[in-house]
Design a protein around this motif. Structure first.
Motif, PDB file in Angstrom:
ATOM      1  N   MET A 126       0.824  -1.209   0.000  1.00 50.56           N
ATOM      2  CA  MET A 126       0.000   0.000   0.000  1.00 50.56           C
ATOM      3  C   MET A 126       0.860   1.261   0.000  1.00 50.56           C
ATOM      4  SD  MET A 126      -3.222  -0.899   2.498  1.00 50.56           S
ATOM      5  CE  MET A 126      -2.355  -1.816   3.774  1.00 50.56           C
ATOM      6  N   LEU A 135      -4.316   8.143   0.516  1.00 53.50           N
ATOM      7  CA  LEU A 135      -4.581   7.454  -0.747  1.00 53.50           C
ATOM      8  C   LEU A 135      -4.679   8.418  -1.922  1.00 53.50           C
ATOM      9  CD1 LEU A 135      -7.169   4.721   0.320  1.00 53.50           C
ATOM     10  CD2 LEU A 135      -4.728   4.485  -0.023  1.00 53.50           C
ATOM     11  N   CYS A 170      -2.142  -2.222  -4.074  1.00 57.81           N
ATOM     12  CA  CYS A 170      -3.184  -1.192  -4.089  1.00 57.81           C
ATOM     13  C   CYS A 170      -2.815  -0.161  -5.159  1.00 57.81           C
ATOM     14  CB  CYS A 170      -3.248  -0.536  -2.713  1.00 57.81           C
ATOM     15  SG  CYS A 170      -4.624   0.577  -2.456  1.00 57.81           S
ATOM     16  N   VAL A 182      -9.782   3.427  -6.217  1.00 54.29           N
ATOM     17  CA  VAL A 182      -8.701   2.551  -5.774  1.00 54.29           C
ATOM     18  C   VAL A 182      -9.130   1.096  -5.937  1.00 54.29           C
ATOM     19  CG1 VAL A 182      -7.287   1.833  -3.814  1.00 54.29           C
ATOM     20  CG2 VAL A 182      -7.813   4.256  -4.147  1.00 54.29           C
ATOM     21  N   LEU A 184      -7.603  -3.258  -5.885  1.00 57.26           N
ATOM     22  CA  LEU A 184      -6.580  -4.183  -5.408  1.00 57.26           C
ATOM     23  C   LEU A 184      -6.282  -5.226  -6.485  1.00 57.26           C
ATOM     24  CD1 LEU A 184      -7.840  -4.865  -1.754  1.00 57.26           C
ATOM     25  CD2 LEU A 184      -6.296  -3.070  -2.559  1.00 57.26           C
ATOM     26  N   GLY A 232     -11.411  -0.871  -3.681  1.00 59.54           N
ATOM     27  CA  GLY A 232     -10.234  -1.122  -2.866  1.00 59.54           C
ATOM     28  C   GLY A 232     -10.259  -0.461  -1.506  1.00 59.54           C
ATOM     29  N   LEU A 236     -10.016  -2.214   2.192  1.00 59.43           N
ATOM     30  CA  LEU A 236      -9.031  -1.847   3.203  1.00 59.43           C
ATOM     31  C   LEU A 236      -9.713  -1.586   4.537  1.00 59.43           C
ATOM     32  CD1 LEU A 236      -6.726   0.604   1.201  1.00 59.43           C
ATOM     33  CD2 LEU A 236      -6.298  -1.794   1.722  1.00 59.43           C
TER      34      LEU A 236
END
Length: 385
Positions: A126, A135, A170, A182, A184, A232, A236
Motif C-alpha cells: 500500500m 490514498l 493497491c 482505488v 486491489l 479497494g 481496506l
C-alpha cells in the motif's frame, strides 16, 4: 486471549511454543545478522500447521478460530522474535484473509493451499515513497488493456517484499474518483515488469526483510483484480481491523516477554548490597508495567470478541492499535532502564525487544493517523485508513 469457539487453543499454543523453541530460537540471531529468514522456515511453519490456522480445511487449513492466529503472533513476540512476528502477521493474518474474504473461488484455490503449506509467501503493498495513509497521493496506476490490466508505479516499506511470491497491490484505477478509484490486484512476482530494490536497512526487526517494489509496464490478466474495481478503499476498511488486532497481539506478547526478562534480571542483579528488585523504584516500575499490560489486554479481549461477532469497527481498531503500540514502546523502555548499561548492549535480549518495538507505532497506520481516525469518529466524519 478470548476463548475461541473450540478447544484447540491449548494444543495450538503448545505446538507454537515448541516450534519456536526448537526451530527458531537456535537460529534467530544468525537470521538477524543475515537480515533475512530462510524460505525453509515458511515450509516448516506450514508443515506444523501454523500458516493456515483459521483457513478452511478444504483450502489446506485447520479450520480453527481466528483468535488462535493472534495467539501465535503473541507467542512469537513473547519469545523475542519481532521480525518473524511482523512477517507472519502479513502472510497469515492479512494476505490470507484478504484472499479468503474477497477473492474468487479460483483465487482461493490457486493461492491459499500453497500459502498454508509455506510454498508461497505473501505480502501486501500500500505505502509509496510519497503516500502512506494518504490514498489521494497514490501514484501507482492500473489501467485497462485489451487482455486485462497494465500496472505502473512503486511501493515502499513492504514487509516480505524480498521473498514474496504473491503481492496484493493497491493501485489507482480511476484517478478522478478519489477513494472510489482505488482497486486491489494480485501480482505474481514472476511476471515480467516486476522488480525489487535492495533490502531496506532498519534499526530493528532485522530478520524481517523490507523492500521497495517496482512495477514497470507489468501486464496482468483480468482475473488479477481482487474483488471489484474501485472497491479497494472499502476492502481496506473491512480488513484493517484484523491487521491492527495482529499488531496489538504482537505488542502484548512483546511486553510480556520483556517483563519476564526484567523480572529475572532484577532478582539476580545486585547494587548497594541488595537485589535491584528490592528498590522501591524498581518495584513501582514493574507494578506499572504489569498494570498497563493487563489493562491493554482487557481492551484487546473486548476487540477480539467484537471481531468474532462482526462488530469491530475502524475506530475500535484505531484505539487498540494506538494504545497498545504506544504502550509497548513505553513499557519496554521502562524495562530496559532497569537493566542499566547492560540494557544498551546486544548481549542482553531486552535490547532487541526495545529496537523491534519502535516500528509498531509506525506501520499499519501511524499513531497520528490513529488519532485522526478516532477524532473523525467523534466529529461525525468518515473514517481514514
Amino acid at each position: 486471549m478470548s476463548a475461541p469457539q473450540d478447544d484447540l487453543t491449548p494444543l495450538f499454543h503448545d505446538t507454537i511454543r515448541r516450534f519456536l523453541e526448537q526451530e527458531v530460537a537456535p537460529h534467530y540471531e544468525a537470521w538477524e545478522e543475515a537480515g533475512e529468514m530462510p524460505r525453509s522456515l515458511w515450509q516448516q511453519l506450514g508443515e506444523a500447521g501454523l500458516l493456515g490456522i483459521d483457513l478452511p480445511e478444504a483450502l489446506g487449513g485447520s479450520g480453527a478460530d481466528f483468535a488462535i492466529v493472534q495467539l501465535a503472533l503473541e507467542e512469537i513476540s513473547r519469545q523475542g522474535f519481532g521480525g518473524l512476528a511482523s512477517a507472519y502477521n502479513i502472510h497469515a493474518n492479512i494476505v490470507m484473509p484478504y484472499l479468503l474474504h474477497i477473492g474468487t473461488p479460483a483465487h482461493r484455490e490457486r493461492w491459499l493451499p500453497a500459502m498454508a503449506s509455506g510454498e508461497i509467501i505473501g505480502a501486501i503493498a500500500m505505502t509509496e515513497p510519497g503516500a502512506g495513509s494518504d490514498l489521494a497521493a497514490m501514484k501507482t496506476r492500473a489501467s485497462r488493456t485489451e487482455s486485462g490490466w497494465r500496472l505502473d508505479g512503486s511501493k515502499l516499506f513492504i514487509t516480505n517484499g524480498q521473498v514474496a511470491d504473491l503481492v496484493i497491490v493497491c493501485a489507482k484505477t480511476d484517478p478522478s474518483a478519489g477513494a472510489r478509484g482505488v482497486s486491489l490486484f494480485l501480482v505474481d512476482t514472476t511476471l515480467a515488469g516486476f522488480s525489487r530494490g535492495q533490502p531496506i536497512k532498519k534499526i530493528g526487526q532485522h530478520a524481517s526483510d523490507t523492500a521497495e517494489l517496482f512495477f514497470d509496464d507489468l501486464r496482468l490478466p483480468e482475473e488479477a483484480l481482487l474483488g471489484e474495481a474501485g472497491a479497494g478503499f472499502a476492502y481496506l476498511m473491512q480488513e484493517l481491523p484484523r491487521e491492527r488486532l495482529g499488531v496489538a497481539a504482537q505488542a502484548l506478547g512483546a511486553m510480556e516477554g520483556a517483563l519476564a526478562l526484567t523480572l529475572d534480571y532484577v532478582r539476580e542483579r545486585r547494587a548497594f548490597g541488595r537485589a535491584v528488585g528490592e528498590f522501591q523504584n524498581t518495584r513501582f516500575t514493574l507494578a506499572e508495567v504489569r498494570a498497563q499490560i493487563d489493562m491493554g489486554r482487557a481492551y484487546f479481549e473486548q476487540c477480539v470478541a467484537k471481531y468474532r461477532q462482526g462488530e469491530m469497527n475502524g475506530t475500535d481498531a484505531a484505539i487498540l492499535k494506538l494504545q497498545l503500540s504506544e504502550m509497548q514502546c513505553r513499557t519496554i523502555d521502562a524495562c530496559l532502564q532497569l537493566f542499566g548499561g547492560y540494557g544498551y548492549t546486544r548481549e542482553y535480549p531486552i535490547s532487541r525487544f526495545y529496537l523491534d518495538a519502535r516500528v509498531q507505532t509506525l506501520y499499519a497506520g501511524t499513531s497520528e493517523i490513529m488519532k485522526e481516525v478516532i477524532a473523525r469518529s467523534l466529529l461525525g466524519k468518515s473514517d481514514a485508513p
